[in-house]
Design a protein around this motif. Sequence first.
Motif, short mmCIF file in Angstrom:
data_model
loop_
_atom_site.label_atom_id
_atom_site.label_comp_id
_atom_site.label_asym_id
_atom_site.label_seq_id
_atom_site.Cartn_x
_atom_site.Cartn_y
_atom_site.Cartn_z
N SER A 148 1.23 -5.75 -3.78
CA SER A 148 1.56 -5.32 -2.43
C SER A 148 2.48 -4.10 -2.46
CB SER A 148 2.20 -6.45 -1.64
OG SER A 148 3.38 -6.89 -2.28
N VAL A 149 3.35 -4.00 -3.47
CA VAL A 149 4.20 -2.82 -3.60
C VAL A 149 3.34 -1.60 -3.88
CG1 VAL A 149 6.00 -1.75 -5.02
CG2 VAL A 149 6.19 -4.15 -4.37
N LEU A 150 2.33 -1.78 -4.71
CA LEU A 150 1.40 -0.68 -5.00
C LEU A 150 0.63 -0.28 -3.75
CD1 LEU A 150 0.32 1.15 -7.22
CD2 LEU A 150 -1.40 -0.56 -7.69
N LEU A 151 0.23 -1.26 -2.93
CA LEU A 151 -0.48 -0.97 -1.69
C LEU A 151 0.39 -0.15 -0.75
CD1 LEU A 151 -2.88 -1.33 0.25
CD2 LEU A 151 -1.83 -3.47 0.98
N VAL A 152 1.64 -0.55 -0.58
CA VAL A 152 2.56 0.19 0.29
C VAL A 152 2.81 1.59 -0.29
CG1 VAL A 152 4.94 0.26 1.15
CG2 VAL A 152 3.65 -1.87 1.23
N GLY A 153 2.93 1.67 -1.61
CA GLY A 153 3.10 2.97 -2.25
C GLY A 153 1.89 3.87 -2.03
N PHE A 154 0.71 3.29 -2.12
CA PHE A 154 -0.52 4.05 -1.90
C PHE A 154 -0.59 4.57 -0.48
CE2 PHE A 154 -4.94 4.16 -0.49
CZ PHE A 154 -5.44 5.11 -1.38
N ILE A 155 -0.34 3.70 0.50
CA ILE A 155 -0.41 4.11 1.90
C ILE A 155 0.66 5.16 2.20
CG2 ILE A 155 -0.14 3.31 4.28
CD1 ILE A 155 -1.38 0.65 3.33
N GLY A 156 1.88 4.94 1.69
CA GLY A 156 2.95 5.91 1.89
C GLY A 156 2.63 7.27 1.28
N THR A 157 2.10 7.26 0.07
CA THR A 157 1.73 8.51 -0.59
C THR A 157 0.61 9.21 0.18
OG1 THR A 157 2.29 7.50 -2.71
CG2 THR A 157 1.06 9.53 -2.79
N TYR A 158 -0.33 8.45 0.67
CA TYR A 158 -1.43 9.04 1.44
C TYR A 158 -0.91 9.70 2.71
CZ TYR A 158 -5.83 9.58 3.88
OH TYR A 158 -6.91 10.11 4.54
N ILE A 159 0.00 9.04 3.40
CA ILE A 159 0.56 9.60 4.63
C ILE A 159 1.38 10.85 4.33
CG2 ILE A 159 2.21 9.16 6.50
CD1 ILE A 159 1.16 6.26 6.51
N LEU A 160 2.19 10.79 3.27
CA LEU A 160 2.97 11.97 2.89
C LEU A 160 2.05 13.14 2.53
CD1 LEU A 160 5.84 10.42 0.75
CD2 LEU A 160 6.04 11.55 2.97
N ARG A 161 0.99 12.85 1.82
CA ARG A 161 0.02 13.89 1.42
C ARG A 161 -0.67 14.48 2.66
NH1 ARG A 161 -3.26 17.31 0.93
NH2 ARG A 161 -4.91 17.52 -0.58
N ALA A 162 -0.91 13.64 3.67
CA ALA A 162 -1.57 14.12 4.88
C ALA A 162 -0.67 15.08 5.67
CB ALA A 162 -1.98 12.95 5.75
N PHE A 163 0.64 14.81 5.69
CA PHE A 163 1.54 15.64 6.48
C PHE A 163 2.13 16.82 5.71
CE2 PHE A 163 1.72 11.71 9.02
CZ PHE A 163 1.35 12.25 10.24
N PHE A 164 2.35 16.63 4.41
CA PHE A 164 2.98 17.67 3.60
C PHE A 164 2.05 18.02 2.44
CE2 PHE A 164 6.35 14.84 5.20
CZ PHE A 164 6.95 15.71 6.09
#
Length: 187
Positions: A2-18
């Motif tokens: 679940s930590v990896l899932l949250v990390g994946f989603i967070g990284t994806y969102i960061l990549r989308a905005f920045f």
Amino acid sequence: NSVLLVGFIGTYILRAFFDIPVFRILLAAVTFLFCCLNFRALKPLTRNMAISLLVLSGVFIWFDAQPFEWTQAIIENAGLVTMLITSPLLGSILCFAPYDKALLAFADRRIHTNYVFYVMTVCLTAFLGILMNLATIPFMYQLMTPLLQRFSPDVFHRALFRGYAVNLFWAPNMVCVAVVLQYVAIP
């Protein structure tokens, strides 16, 4: 996991905005790691098929004359991976409202045979399939689980499949159309 899932989603969102190059590499690494770790959750037949397709595509890439960039390939598919792993999260709204109680009350009043249960499941799945696309399957499964004690699970599975299959006739509704349009770059 679940930590990896949250990390994946967070990284994806960061990549989308920045659009920072570090996020590209981080997203590619997290996507690759997430997919590799979830291979063990697949059924043996599905796992073997996925591995064979990956090996086959690796052979095609190896013998291709053009150079291939792995991070670019993984990043371009990160949106699809994100959609597939977060679709079941749409079912979390069932935890915050008494849908199951309302559904059971409706079933007590109106649903008395397998046929009526089948028709209701097909219609609801087809309707939600238009709105939620791929997320319909886990959502309907979570929603209808309380009724499976009263009615045949085989009828439910058939109704779920057939209700969702109705949407397959309308191609723009399907995920594959979005993926193909992304790759062919139609203006």
